[in-house]
Scaffold this motif. Sequence first.
Motif, PDB file in Angstrom:
ATOM      1  N   HIS A 155      51.289 -51.291  79.882  1.00 44.84           N
ATOM      2  CA  HIS A 155      51.994 -50.507  80.895  1.00 44.84           C
ATOM      3  C   HIS A 155      52.571 -51.383  82.013  1.00 44.84           C
ATOM      4  O   HIS A 155      53.708 -51.171  82.465  1.00 44.84           O
ATOM      5  CB  HIS A 155      51.054 -49.459  81.489  1.00 44.84           C
ATOM      6  N   ASP A 156      51.806 -52.360  82.456  1.00 36.61           N
ATOM      7  CA  ASP A 156      52.249 -53.175  83.592  1.00 36.61           C
ATOM      8  C   ASP A 156      53.453 -54.059  83.272  1.00 36.61           C
ATOM      9  O   ASP A 156      54.033 -54.662  84.188  1.00 36.61           O
ATOM     10  CB  ASP A 156      51.092 -54.056  84.083  1.00 36.61           C
ATOM     11  N   TRP A 157      53.809 -54.163  81.998  1.00 34.73           N
ATOM     12  CA  TRP A 157      54.949 -54.996  81.612  1.00 34.73           C
ATOM     13  C   TRP A 157      56.272 -54.251  81.676  1.00 34.73           C
ATOM     14  O   TRP A 157      57.336 -54.861  81.551  1.00 34.73           O
ATOM     15  CB  TRP A 157      54.756 -55.538  80.191  1.00 34.73           C
ATOM     16  N   ILE A 158      56.232 -52.936  81.863  1.00 33.41           N
ATOM     17  CA  ILE A 158      57.452 -52.134  81.773  1.00 33.41           C
ATOM     18  C   ILE A 158      58.451 -52.506  82.872  1.00 33.41           C
ATOM     19  O   ILE A 158      59.624 -52.784  82.603  1.00 33.41           O
ATOM     20  CB  ILE A 158      57.102 -50.626  81.840  1.00 33.41           C
ATOM     21  N   VAL A 159      57.999 -52.545  84.122  1.00 36.49           N
ATOM     22  CA  VAL A 159      58.910 -52.852  85.241  1.00 36.49           C
ATOM     23  C   VAL A 159      59.447 -54.277  85.145  1.00 36.49           C
ATOM     24  O   VAL A 159      60.662 -54.489  85.278  1.00 36.49           O
ATOM     25  CB  VAL A 159      58.214 -52.596  86.595  1.00 36.49           C
ATOM     26  N   PRO A 160      58.597 -55.307  84.899  1.00 31.74           N
ATOM     27  CA  PRO A 160      59.157 -56.657  84.754  1.00 31.74           C
ATOM     28  C   PRO A 160      60.174 -56.764  83.612  1.00 31.74           C
ATOM     29  O   PRO A 160      61.200 -57.445  83.762  1.00 31.74           O
ATOM     30  CB  PRO A 160      57.924 -57.528  84.474  1.00 31.74           C
ATOM     31  N   LEU A 161      59.906 -56.100  82.482  1.00 26.99           N
ATOM     32  CA  LEU A 161      60.863 -56.128  81.381  1.00 26.99           C
ATOM     33  C   LEU A 161      62.187 -55.481  81.786  1.00 26.99           C
ATOM     34  O   LEU A 161      63.263 -55.982  81.433  1.00 26.99           O
ATOM     35  CB  LEU A 161      60.280 -55.397  80.157  1.00 26.99           C
ATOM     36  N   ALA A 162      62.106 -54.373  82.520  1.00 22.53           N
ATOM     37  CA  ALA A 162      63.326 -53.701  82.977  1.00 22.53           C
ATOM     38  C   ALA A 162      64.132 -54.615  83.896  1.00 22.53           C
ATOM     39  O   ALA A 162      65.371 -54.683  83.793  1.00 22.53           O
ATOM     40  CB  ALA A 162      62.979 -52.397  83.690  1.00 22.53           C
ATOM     41  N   VAL A 163      63.453 -55.334  84.794  1.00 23.55           N
ATOM     42  CA  VAL A 163      64.150 -56.255  85.699  1.00 23.55           C
ATOM     43  C   VAL A 163      64.823 -57.369  84.918  1.00 23.55           C
ATOM     44  O   VAL A 163      65.986 -57.730  85.190  1.00 23.55           O
ATOM     45  CB  VAL A 163      63.159 -56.834  86.744  1.00 23.55           C
ATOM     46  N   VAL A 164      64.126 -57.918  83.925  1.00 26.14           N
ATOM     47  CA  VAL A 164      64.706 -58.990  83.102  1.00 26.14           C
ATOM     48  C   VAL A 164      65.941 -58.490  82.370  1.00 26.14           C
ATOM     49  O   VAL A 164      66.983 -59.169  82.310  1.00 26.14           O
ATOM     50  CB  VAL A 164      63.658 -59.530  82.103  1.00 26.14           C
TER      51      VAL A 164
END
Length: 639
Positions: A155-164
């Motif tokens: 779950h915690d990877w969703i926002v960083p992936l979206a930013v990338v």
Amino acid sequence: MANANHKPAGRRSRGHGQVGLTGLVVGAIGVVFGDIGTSPLYTIKEAFIPHYGLDARDPAEVLGLLSLIFWALMVMVTLKYVAIIMRADNEGEGGIMALMTLAQRTLPKGGRGAYAVGILGIFGASLFFGDSVITPPVSVLGALEGIEVAAPQLHDWIVPLAVVIMLVLFSTQRFGTEKVGRVFGPITLVWFLSIAALGVLNIRHNPEVVQALNPWWGVKFFMAHGWHGIFILGAVVLAVTGGEALYADMGHFGARPIRYAWYFLVLPALMLNYLGQGALVLENPDAVKNPFYVGVPDWAQWPMIALATMAAIIASQAVITGAFSVSRQAMQLGYIPRMLVRHTSKDTIGQIYVPGINWLMMLTVIALVLAFRSSTNLASAYGVSVSGTMLIDTLLLALLAKSTWTRARWWVLPVCAVVLVIDLGFLVANGAKFFHGAWFPIALGLLVFTVLRTWRRGRELLTAEVRKEGIQLDTFLPGLMLAPPVRVPGTAVFLTASPDVVPHALLHNLKHNKVLHERNVFLTVETLGVPYAPREKRMKISPIAGDDFHRVIIRYGFMETPDVPVALMRSCDQCDLVFNPMDTTYFVSRESIVASRHRGMPIWRDKLFAFMHRNAAPATTFFRIPGNRLVELGAQVEI
């Protein structure tokens, strides 16, 4: 019906070339329907958040919601946009700016009605920018949130992936979308086929869900909830976001390919998927946490996440490209300062890149991802700009139909009245989410609107000051030639916004250099209210007072990019003027704006205009004038 579906042959061949109908349909699927096509990722999930108070265990609530979604798609998209508004084209082009221009033609020029229509159109364009910065984050986050279903520990990877993804998406815009665009259609085609198949798979669990196509379920929903039921439209509108893109992108593909794609693929695929999600919720109310991904078989979870992410990126790309296109139109029509515009394709004039808009959007989009962090939170901000734009479209359509569509207004105007009520319902429902995020697109729209109106008004005041303090060209030149200065070889081109007034650049050249070129051209560039200027109206050349003085007016449409040197070279066929690029010097007056109290606009708007004017792209870039052939001379103007 006047002006309906009228496309000059030249415009059609220029826009579509030898591409067949099938190719145009596939292309439209990839570009036009990306936004509305990713709506199933979050619409049903958003409708069942506690904010709306719906009970997923109540079949009447589920069927009522699905009925509202179906009839919103039928009335607001199929009837309003596909069947009616797409008949209103400005020489093949669509969009709110084109509709505004058509509506203004029905009113006396310079009157209050035309001014009000202009205000409506510009405010609608401002709301478009609010929509364009929310679509990428809400679509990409909605796609990536499938990770919570497939692998909750990630779950915690969703926002960083979206930013990338956002960083990569915006950083690659400068390379153009021509090559990537070739695969947009096939990928989005696979997406629609996949969500349709997924819908059929889930409908089998509860076939009774097809009852939702009966409008009576929607009526019963409102009867049960009373006037509070209107607030659910704040979620229903998510199903029709992107519907206005059908009209806005009409110039790229034509009305028929867009209609075929909508009727035979997009609409059926969307409704099958929505019904499938509804069937899943009826069978398992806990599926409301993410009904789209819960309905995906385990073996297809990761492939579907990848496909949904690609579809979301394509939807984002379409919105970004649309923002570039609207920005260029606004520049041409004089609503925003000149900005650097780069063409990324040698073959397609519509493929452009506007760095200033691109980086501004990127910063805003990433800030939204970091601030809202989920599609549910962003969905609260989504919709208000879309419903506002749709409302303005309806008002402009009604005005156009009343004044121009003599054969069809008897049925179009009643439809507009019904649609207007629905538009107002959407606007009220989304306005109720003001403190939950809807404030952002409203604030952004007002900010953009202020900038657009300030630039337009500032330009009017600047032109008026130049005219008031200027000398009439027709009386100045004969007096000048009574005692002519030294003539030097070559051609001088003086760019001026007022063709009847002596340019400041000429006065400064005479004062400081004390010379006059052998041939002198006073050039004005005008933008017409049509996408492409007709060949016979492209250029007007008239001699002034003899002695090799000429007044030249070059006209462009709002979808074209001015290229002054090329236009002047082509003018050699029309008169005895000879433009040798190596023997021509361009003179431009660069005004320095001084803000003044008690004149023109409020002082803060004067200062805003002065700031924008100071940072506008130079004429060398906008008019494609070679930098080594340009002379800029300053002049101070108080407004």
